[in-house]
Design a protein around this motif. Structure first.
Motif, PDB file in Angstrom:
ATOM      1  N   PRO A 190      16.495  57.391   7.642  1.00  0.00           N
ATOM      2  CA  PRO A 190      17.820  57.186   8.253  1.00  0.00           C
ATOM      3  C   PRO A 190      18.027  55.704   8.550  1.00  0.00           C
ATOM      4  CG  PRO A 190      16.709  59.059   9.255  1.00  0.00           C
ATOM      5  CD  PRO A 190      15.717  58.393   8.362  1.00  0.00           C
ATOM      6  N   SER A 191      19.226  55.212   8.362  1.00  0.00           N
ATOM      7  CA  SER A 191      19.478  53.773   8.480  1.00  0.00           C
ATOM      8  C   SER A 191      19.089  53.208   9.842  1.00  0.00           C
ATOM      9  CB  SER A 191      20.929  53.441   8.157  1.00  0.00           C
ATOM     10  OG  SER A 191      21.802  54.176   8.981  1.00  0.00           O
ATOM     11  N   ASN A 192      19.231  53.980  10.914  1.00  0.00           N
ATOM     12  CA  ASN A 192      18.855  53.465  12.219  1.00  0.00           C
ATOM     13  C   ASN A 192      17.344  53.425  12.429  1.00  0.00           C
ATOM     14  OD1 ASN A 192      18.774  56.274  12.301  1.00  0.00           O
ATOM     15  ND2 ASN A 192      19.159  56.348  14.503  1.00  0.00           N
ATOM     16  N   GLU A 193      16.554  54.078  11.558  1.00  0.00           N
ATOM     17  CA  GLU A 193      15.096  54.079  11.648  1.00  0.00           C
ATOM     18  C   GLU A 193      14.431  53.298  10.519  1.00  0.00           C
ATOM     19  OE1 GLU A 193      13.480  58.007  11.677  1.00  0.00           O
ATOM     20  OE2 GLU A 193      14.990  58.755  13.065  1.00  0.00           O
ATOM     21  N   TYR A 194      15.221  52.827   9.571  1.00  0.00           N
ATOM     22  CA  TYR A 194      14.624  52.285   8.345  1.00  0.00           C
ATOM     23  C   TYR A 194      13.674  51.126   8.616  1.00  0.00           C
ATOM     24  CZ  TYR A 194      13.842  50.858   3.620  1.00  0.00           C
ATOM     25  OH  TYR A 194      13.234  50.549   2.442  1.00  0.00           O
ATOM     26  N   HIS A 195      14.070  50.153   9.403  1.00  0.00           N
ATOM     27  CA  HIS A 195      13.214  48.980   9.637  1.00  0.00           C
ATOM     28  C   HIS A 195      11.885  49.393  10.267  1.00  0.00           C
ATOM     29  CE1 HIS A 195      12.047  44.858  10.216  1.00  0.00           C
ATOM     30  NE2 HIS A 195      11.771  45.134  11.479  1.00  0.00           N
ATOM     31  N   THR A 196      11.933  50.287  11.241  1.00  0.00           N
ATOM     32  CA  THR A 196      10.707  50.756  11.885  1.00  0.00           C
ATOM     33  C   THR A 196       9.827  51.494  10.888  1.00  0.00           C
ATOM     34  OG1 THR A 196      11.847  50.926  13.989  1.00  0.00           O
ATOM     35  CG2 THR A 196       9.790  52.153  13.783  1.00  0.00           C
ATOM     36  N   GLN A 197      10.418  52.391  10.106  1.00  0.00           N
ATOM     37  CA  GLN A 197       9.639  53.132   9.109  1.00  0.00           C
ATOM     38  C   GLN A 197       9.044  52.196   8.061  1.00  0.00           C
ATOM     39  OE1 GLN A 197       8.702  56.275   9.122  1.00  0.00           O
ATOM     40  NE2 GLN A 197       9.783  56.621  11.037  1.00  0.00           N
ATOM     41  N   GLU A 198       9.817  51.207   7.658  1.00  0.00           N
ATOM     42  CA  GLU A 198       9.338  50.248   6.665  1.00  0.00           C
ATOM     43  C   GLU A 198       8.085  49.536   7.165  1.00  0.00           C
ATOM     44  OE1 GLU A 198      11.164  46.534   4.152  1.00  0.00           O
ATOM     45  OE2 GLU A 198      11.912  46.884   6.170  1.00  0.00           O
ATOM     46  N   MET A 199       8.135  49.040   8.398  1.00  0.00           N
ATOM     47  CA  MET A 199       7.017  48.271   8.943  1.00  0.00           C
ATOM     48  C   MET A 199       5.826  49.146   9.330  1.00  0.00           C
ATOM     49  SD  MET A 199       8.138  45.319   8.500  1.00  0.00           S
ATOM     50  CE  MET A 199       6.925  44.316   9.295  1.00  0.00           C
ATOM     51  N   ASP A 200       6.078  50.345   9.838  1.00  0.00           N
ATOM     52  CA  ASP A 200       5.007  51.192  10.355  1.00  0.00           C
ATOM     53  C   ASP A 200       4.452  52.193   9.351  1.00  0.00           C
ATOM     54  OD1 ASP A 200       5.380  49.894  12.745  1.00  0.00           O
ATOM     55  OD2 ASP A 200       6.512  51.521  13.676  1.00  0.00           O
ATOM     56  N   THR A 201       5.228  52.504   8.311  1.00  0.00           N
ATOM     57  CA  THR A 201       4.809  53.526   7.360  1.00  0.00           C
ATOM     58  C   THR A 201       4.728  53.007   5.936  1.00  0.00           C
ATOM     59  OG1 THR A 201       5.869  55.198   8.749  1.00  0.00           O
ATOM     60  CG2 THR A 201       5.293  55.847   6.505  1.00  0.00           C
ATOM     61  N   PHE A 202       5.851  52.556   5.371  1.00  0.00           N
ATOM     62  CA  PHE A 202       5.908  52.224   3.955  1.00  0.00           C
ATOM     63  C   PHE A 202       4.988  51.066   3.575  1.00  0.00           C
ATOM     64  CE2 PHE A 202      10.548  53.587   4.593  1.00  0.00           C
ATOM     65  CZ  PHE A 202      10.228  54.927   4.466  1.00  0.00           C
ATOM     66  N   LEU A 203       5.061  49.957   4.288  1.00  0.00           N
ATOM     67  CA  LEU A 203       4.232  48.802   3.928  1.00  0.00           C
ATOM     68  C   LEU A 203       2.738  49.067   4.102  1.00  0.00           C
ATOM     69  CD1 LEU A 203       6.428  45.830   5.152  1.00  0.00           C
ATOM     70  CD2 LEU A 203       6.108  46.671   2.832  1.00  0.00           C
ATOM     71  N   PRO A 204       2.282  49.674   5.211  1.00  0.00           N
ATOM     72  CA  PRO A 204       0.846  49.959   5.307  1.00  0.00           C
ATOM     73  C   PRO A 204       0.338  50.867   4.197  1.00  0.00           C
ATOM     74  CG  PRO A 204       1.840  50.102   7.469  1.00  0.00           C
ATOM     75  CD  PRO A 204       2.970  49.947   6.471  1.00  0.00           C
ATOM     76  N   ILE A 205       1.110  51.892   3.855  1.00  0.00           N
ATOM     77  CA  ILE A 205       0.663  52.807   2.800  1.00  0.00           C
ATOM     78  C   ILE A 205       0.605  52.089   1.453  1.00  0.00           C
ATOM     79  CG2 ILE A 205       1.356  54.806   1.416  1.00  0.00           C
ATOM     80  CD1 ILE A 205       2.321  56.072   4.054  1.00  0.00           C
ATOM     81  N   ASN A 206       1.595  51.281   1.149  1.00  0.00           N
ATOM     82  CA  ASN A 206       1.698  50.671  -0.165  1.00  0.00           C
ATOM     83  C   ASN A 206       0.944  49.360  -0.324  1.00  0.00           C
ATOM     84  OD1 ASN A 206       3.541  52.301  -1.926  1.00  0.00           O
ATOM     85  ND2 ASN A 206       4.698  52.219  -0.038  1.00  0.00           N
ATOM     86  N   PHE A 207       0.460  48.779   0.737  1.00  0.00           N
ATOM     87  CA  PHE A 207      -0.196  47.485   0.583  1.00  0.00           C
ATOM     88  C   PHE A 207      -1.474  47.383   1.398  1.00  0.00           C
ATOM     89  CE2 PHE A 207      -0.741  42.915   1.337  1.00  0.00           C
ATOM     90  CZ  PHE A 207      -0.784  42.483   0.039  1.00  0.00           C
ATOM     91  N   GLN A 208      -1.391  47.508   2.695  1.00  0.00           N
ATOM     92  CA  GLN A 208      -2.523  47.222   3.558  1.00  0.00           C
ATOM     93  C   GLN A 208      -3.707  48.138   3.325  1.00  0.00           C
ATOM     94  OE1 GLN A 208      -0.819  47.465   7.439  1.00  0.00           O
ATOM     95  NE2 GLN A 208       0.236  45.511   7.258  1.00  0.00           N
ATOM     96  N   LEU A 209      -3.480  49.390   2.984  1.00  0.00           N
ATOM     97  CA  LEU A 209      -4.592  50.316   2.837  1.00  0.00           C
ATOM     98  C   LEU A 209      -5.393  50.094   1.560  1.00  0.00           C
ATOM     99  CD1 LEU A 209      -2.856  53.594   4.073  1.00  0.00           C
ATOM    100  CD2 LEU A 209      -4.307  52.030   5.357  1.00  0.00           C
ATOM    101  N   PHE A 210      -4.843  49.376   0.589  1.00  0.00           N
ATOM    102  CA  PHE A 210      -5.522  49.156  -0.674  1.00  0.00           C
ATOM    103  C   PHE A 210      -6.182  47.791  -0.790  1.00  0.00           C
ATOM    104  CE2 PHE A 210      -2.417  52.260  -2.805  1.00  0.00           C
ATOM    105  CZ  PHE A 210      -3.287  53.311  -2.633  1.00  0.00           C
ATOM    106  N   VAL A 211      -5.797  46.828   0.045  1.00  0.00           N
ATOM    107  CA  VAL A 211      -6.284  45.457  -0.102  1.00  0.00           C
ATOM    108  C   VAL A 211      -7.226  45.114   1.040  1.00  0.00           C
ATOM    109  CG1 VAL A 211      -5.610  43.040  -0.282  1.00  0.00           C
ATOM    110  CG2 VAL A 211      -4.157  44.815  -1.274  1.00  0.00           C
TER     111      VAL A 211
END
Length: 75
Positions: A22-43
């Motif tokens: 949802p647009s009002n949650e997107y920034h939080t989800q991006e920082m707390d969910t999407f980026l860690p799953i797609n980058f931090q957990l593999f490097v």
């Protein structure tokens, strides 16, 4: 939809992903969910891909990085 290309010690890694929230949650989800799953957990801290099961296949290429028998690299 976003595309990421990252140079790491072992070469270049590219990923194409689609994320939604949802647009009002997107920034939080991006920082707390999407980026860690797609980058931090593999490097790892040294800039190379992690290999959690120590089978010689990095997490971004290993279908089950918690099982050293998958994939079977013995031939």
């Amino acid at each position: 939809m976003w595309v990421r290309s990252t140079y790491l010690a072992g070469g270049t890694f590219s990923a194409i992903s689609v994320t939604s929230a949802p647009s009002n949650e997107y920034h939080t989800q991006e920082m707390d969910t999407f980026l860690p799953i797609n980058f931090q957990l593999f490097v790892g801290r040294d800039g190379t891909f992690v290999d959690n099961d120590n089978d010689g296949v990095p997490a971004n290429e290993d279908p089950d990085d918690n099982n050293p028998n998958v994939p079977n690299n013995q031939g």
